[in-house]
Design a protein around this motif. Structure first.
Motif, mmCIF file in Angstrom:
data_model
loop_
_atom_site.group_PDB
_atom_site.id
_atom_site.type_symbol
_atom_site.label_atom_id
_atom_site.label_comp_id
_atom_site.label_asym_id
_atom_site.label_seq_id
_atom_site.Cartn_x
_atom_site.Cartn_y
_atom_site.Cartn_z
ATOM 1 N N THR A 44 0.814 -1.217 0.000
ATOM 2 C CA THR A 44 0.000 0.000 0.000
ATOM 3 C C THR A 44 0.848 1.268 0.000
ATOM 4 O O THR A 44 0.377 2.334 -0.381
ATOM 5 C CB THR A 44 -0.934 0.030 1.219
ATOM 6 N N ASP A 45 2.085 1.163 0.436
ATOM 7 C CA ASP A 45 2.918 2.359 0.542
ATOM 8 C C ASP A 45 4.380 1.956 0.443
ATOM 9 O O ASP A 45 4.815 1.014 1.109
ATOM 10 C CB ASP A 45 2.661 3.053 1.885
ATOM 11 N N TYR A 46 5.133 2.631 -0.404
ATOM 12 C CA TYR A 46 6.582 2.363 -0.419
ATOM 13 C C TYR A 46 7.317 3.683 -0.405
ATOM 14 O O TYR A 46 7.499 4.291 0.650
ATOM 15 C CB TYR A 46 6.988 1.447 -1.580
ATOM 16 N N SER A 47 7.709 4.202 -1.561
ATOM 17 C CA SER A 47 8.359 5.504 -1.586
ATOM 18 C C SER A 47 7.679 6.355 -2.632
ATOM 19 O O SER A 47 8.059 6.328 -3.810
ATOM 20 C CB SER A 47 9.854 5.382 -1.912
ATOM 21 N N PRO A 48 6.652 7.105 -2.239
ATOM 22 C CA PRO A 48 5.987 7.962 -3.228
ATOM 23 C C PRO A 48 6.943 8.982 -3.837
ATOM 24 O O PRO A 48 6.727 9.459 -4.945
ATOM 25 C CB PRO A 48 4.876 8.640 -2.417
ATOM 26 N N ASN A 49 8.030 9.289 -3.097
ATOM 27 C CA ASN A 49 9.012 10.235 -3.631
ATOM 28 C C ASN A 49 9.660 9.714 -4.904
ATOM 29 O O ASN A 49 9.974 10.486 -5.809
ATOM 30 C CB ASN A 49 10.103 10.505 -2.585
ATOM 31 N N SER A 50 9.880 8.397 -4.974
ATOM 32 C CA SER A 50 10.573 7.834 -6.132
ATOM 33 C C SER A 50 9.804 8.110 -7.419
ATOM 34 O O SER A 50 10.388 8.523 -8.427
ATOM 35 C CB SER A 50 10.789 6.322 -5.954
ATOM 36 N N VAL A 51 8.505 7.897 -7.400
ATOM 37 C CA VAL A 51 7.685 8.101 -8.601
ATOM 38 C C VAL A 51 7.520 9.589 -8.895
ATOM 39 O O VAL A 51 7.628 10.023 -10.043
ATOM 40 C CB VAL A 51 6.315 7.422 -8.439
ATOM 41 N N ALA A 52 7.267 10.372 -7.855
ATOM 42 C CA ALA A 52 7.079 11.814 -8.057
ATOM 43 C C ALA A 52 8.340 12.457 -8.619
ATOM 44 O O ALA A 52 8.278 13.281 -9.542
ATOM 45 C CB ALA A 52 6.691 12.476 -6.727
ATOM 46 N N GLU A 53 9.492 12.088 -8.075
ATOM 47 C CA GLU A 53 10.755 12.658 -8.558
ATOM 48 C C GLU A 53 11.021 12.246 -9.998
ATOM 49 O O GLU A 53 11.519 13.039 -10.809
ATOM 50 C CB GLU A 53 11.900 12.219 -7.645
#
Length: 330
Positions: A98-107
């Motif tokens: 359900t949650d990992y690193s949303p930063n990775s995709v956004a960046e």
């Protein structure tokens, strides 16, 4: 517990083996994806782990249920590749990440936007050949531009925060309004607001309601020359319509890390073969298109979280504990 890990890549095996030291599961790796033809490989495995391009439809689920599988653990947030209703009928439980690193995709989405706007791949290829001409490489300043974020969950909000840092005006499209998105200056608009956007970035899940949310009608409504970014799911974009919009100049460029027919292509080395998909061949022929192979999630931090969450869910299942990341079919 004995686990059949399908679509297992070398980089996953190394991390899984290390993380599994404290779980003690019996991991059996299959590089092949799970599909009707490979489902017999799951015979005798109470747990099957899959990835986004595996086909976990009703026929596959029937086969693995017959073979004794009781849990399918997908190493992904999205689960549109799994027939959840059929799994429930067959008493197979489904867990996801359900949650990992949303930063990775956004960046990564920001990286695609910068590369597309400033034509960095074209410049790189030119200078490698000794061509230092600037003609054809002009982009535009992002400061002051309007960026539309379709889907303002964790990833979409982080993307919006980064774009706000560039000095962009950020508008959002989502049924559910995020207080965090609004705190960073995001403003929710109706569908007509798409006409304001210089950049549109997709961060919503693929559902029957969002399938082809970018289509001929929505593309015609966009500001002429707008840029489209998709790091979410390929099925959000009608690729044929996007190609038509690129040809007419209505769409100024597109950068995608996902593709609606990617299942037979992505995560494989096809460099020595003839790719029979005419649509993707046409798409990559455009100079204002960037296509990457579903790598937006692919950071060390994200992958470790994905794999650890998967193992924890399986350990909880083996111990009879509640499954925090179970997909509810009701």
């Amino acid at each position: 517990m004995r686990i059949a890990v399908f679509s297992a890549k070398k980089y996953e095996r190394t991390i899984l083996d290390k993380l599994n030291e404290k779980h003690g599961h019996d991991l059996v790796y299959f590089e092949t994806p799970l599909e009707v033809g490979t489902a017999p490989l799951a015979m005798g495995f109470p747990v099957v782990s899959v990835f986004v391009n595996d086909s976990v439809d009703r026929n596959v689920l029937k086969q693995i249920a017959t073979g004794g599988t009781k849990l399918v653990a997908t190493r992904s947030t999205g689960f549109n590749h799994i027939d959840v209703e059929a799994a429930k009928e067959l008493s197979i439980r489904i867990v996801r990440v359900t949650d990992y690193s949303p930063n990775s995709v956004a960046e990564f989405a920001v990286g695609l936007l910068l590369a597309l706007n400033r034509k960095i791949p074209r410049a790189y290829n030119r200078t490698r050949e000794g061509n230092f001409e600037l003609d054809g490489l002009m982009g535009f300043d992002l400061v002051g531009r309007t960026v539309a974020v379709i889907g303002t969950g964790k990833i979409g909000t982080i993307f919006a925060r980064i774009m706000a840092g560039f000095g962009c005006t950020v508008i959002g499209f989502d049924m559910y309004h995020s207080p965090e998105f609004e705190r960073i200056g995001g403003r929710y608009v109706e569908a007509e607001g798409l006409e304001e956007a210089d950049v549109i970035s997709l961060h919503c899940p693929l559902t029957p309601q969002t399938h082809h949310i970018i289509n001929a009608r929505t593309l015609a409504r966009m500001k002429r020359g707008a840029l489209l970014i998709n790091t979410s799911r390929g099925g959000l974009v009608d690729t044929e319509a996007a190609i038509d919009a690129l040809k007419s100049g209505q769409l100024g460029g597109i950068a995608i890390d996902v593709y609606e027919q990617e299942a037979g292509l992505f995560f494989r080395d096809l460099s020595s073969t003839i790719i029979p998909d005419d649509v993707i061949q046409r798409l990559v022929s455009f100079p204002n298109v960037i296509l990457t192979g579903h790598q937006a999630f692919f950071t060390r931090e994200a992958l470790e979280t994905i794999l650890n969450t998967t193992l924890v869910s399986i350990s909880d299942f083996a111990a009879g504990r509640p499954l925090a990341n179970e997909i509810d079919a009701s």
